[in-house]
Write an enzyme that holds these catalytic residues in place. Structure first.
Site, short mmCIF file in Angstrom:
data_model
loop_
_atom_site.label_atom_id
_atom_site.label_comp_id
_atom_site.label_asym_id
_atom_site.label_seq_id
_atom_site.Cartn_x
_atom_site.Cartn_y
_atom_site.Cartn_z
N ASP A 52 -21.28 -36.96 40.71
CA ASP A 52 -21.37 -35.48 40.69
C ASP A 52 -22.23 -35.04 41.88
OD1 ASP A 52 -23.34 -36.73 38.42
OD2 ASP A 52 -24.39 -35.32 39.71
N ASP B 229 -24.82 -33.04 41.39
CA ASP B 229 -25.97 -32.48 40.70
C ASP B 229 -25.75 -30.98 40.51
OD1 ASP B 229 -28.38 -33.14 39.37
OD2 ASP B 229 -29.52 -32.22 40.98
N1 LIG Z 1 -27.07 -35.39 38.62
C1 LIG Z 1 -27.68 -36.43 38.06
N2 LIG Z 1 -29.03 -36.40 37.85
C2 LIG Z 1 -29.64 -37.46 37.28
N3 LIG Z 1 -29.02 -38.58 36.89
C3 LIG Z 1 -27.69 -38.64 37.08
N4 LIG Z 1 -26.81 -39.61 36.80
C4 LIG Z 1 -25.59 -39.17 37.19
N5 LIG Z 1 -25.66 -37.93 37.71
C5 LIG Z 1 -26.97 -37.58 37.66
#
Ligand SMILES: Nc1ncnc2[nH]cnc12
Ligand SMILES: CSC[C@H]1O[C@H](OP(=O)(O)O)[C@H](O)[C@@H]1O
Length: 307
Positions: free
Chosen positions: A221, A223
């Site tokens: 992703d 975030d």
């Molecule tokens: N955006 C994110 N923040 C923290 N841990 C994660 N693991 C996978 N995506 C994450």
């Protein structure tokens, strides 16, 4: 119930710690399942011993067999201690991460070389306390020699445009909630490449245990700093499911290579050997050492402070 033997009489040098979405690795024959007691409790799951061309490899699910441990609840000292105790010196740790940089796209892999600690001090983070003090170097928190092996295996991945980034800084946050947008942007301004909740204290404890430890991350992703959708768990699992095959391929290729070098100085982590003993023997004078703490250290390093 597994019918596998619960003991194994050869040292196992290589381990994979599986993270979110990587609860097993394929293509290896299970030959034993170990669940050792350590001075720090039981590991998060029984350790599966797999065999490849006669070489044993350990697999441990970081969050438990059913993903029942939140990042701050993972019994990391027990995990690392149990692996060390069965002979492990070389750890490939897999992690699903958020990307903090445009060029690290979901499904890309990152082999980080640095960490910024954003955990909140609530996780037990050292083996050396309670009457035995040690300060190990941590300038390079991962293992550059294993990075070279991982780089060689990049060709094992399939798919258009899937890239392996061979360095980067992982921000390890506390969680379990994801970051705020302000935090996410702050981490970007610090030069963070990816973010997870698992790199610490795992990497610190592996260093104290004198292991060659390298995290392999897969971006799931962007975030919440990006204009695309904010991260949520369905997104993480979506990408883990879509690209899980590639993750397994990459980890499998790295294992193949490490298995070929099972008794090498790299896999037996000769380059880290003696660091903890040095760190400890400089600090706590023999008359100040707590026998209980010494017993715990003995579990990790038989004969640790003899002579
Ligand atoms: N955006 C994110 N923040 C923290 N841990 C994660 N693991 C996978 N995506 C994450
Ligand atoms: C399910 S998203 C957050 C979760 O995913 C990562 O786990 P792991 O590093 O074990 O793959 C991240 O660190 C969080 O624990």
């Amino acid at each position: 119930m597994s019918s596998l033997p619960e003991t194994f009489d050869r040292p196992v040098h290589i381990a994979v710690i599986g993270g979110t979405g990587l609860y097993k690795i394929d293509g290896y024959t299970p030959i034993a399942q170990l669940n050792p007691d350590t001075p720090w409790g039981k590991p998060s799951a029984p350790i599966l011993i797999l065999e490849h061309n006669g070489v044993p490899v350990a697999f441990l699910a970081r969050h438990g067999a059913h993903h029942q441990y939140a990042p701050h609840e993972v019994p990391t000292r027990a995990n690392i201690a149990a692996l060390r105790h069965i002979g492990v010196r070389c750890v490939i740790a897999f992690s699903a991460v958020g990307s903090l940089q445009e060029e690290i796209k979901p499904m890309d892999f990152v082999v980080p070389d640095q960490i910024i600690d954003r955990t909140k001090g609530i996780r037990p983070f050292t083996f050396f306390e309670g009457g035995l003090v040690g300060h190990v170097p941590f300038g390079d928190p991962f293992d550059p020699k294993i990075v070279e092996v991982v780089k060689k295996c990049a060709a094992s991945m399939e798919g258009d445009g899937v890239t392996l980034h061979d360095k980067g800084t992982v921000i390890c946050m506390e969680g379990p909630q994801f970051s705020t947008r302000a935090e996410s942007n702050l981490y970007r301004s610090w030069g963070g490449s990816v973010i997870n909740m698992s790199a610490l204290p795992e990497a610190k404890l592996a260093r104290e245990a004198e292991m060659a430890y390298q995290m392999i991350c897969m971006a799931t992703d962007y975030d919440c700093w990006h204009t695309s959708e904010d991260v949520d768990v369905s997104m993480v699992f979506h990408y883990m499911n879509t690209n899980g095959q590639n993750a397994k391929r990459l980890v499998g290729a790295v294992l193949d290579e490490l298995c070929l070098q099972d008794n090498s100085d790299l896999v037996t982590a000769k380059h880290w050997e003696g660091q903890s003993k040095n760190a400890v023997s400089f600090m706590t004078k023999p008359e100040g050492r707590n026998p209980e703490a010494l017993k715990r250290a003995e579990f990790l390093f038989p004969g640790f402070l003899d002579n």
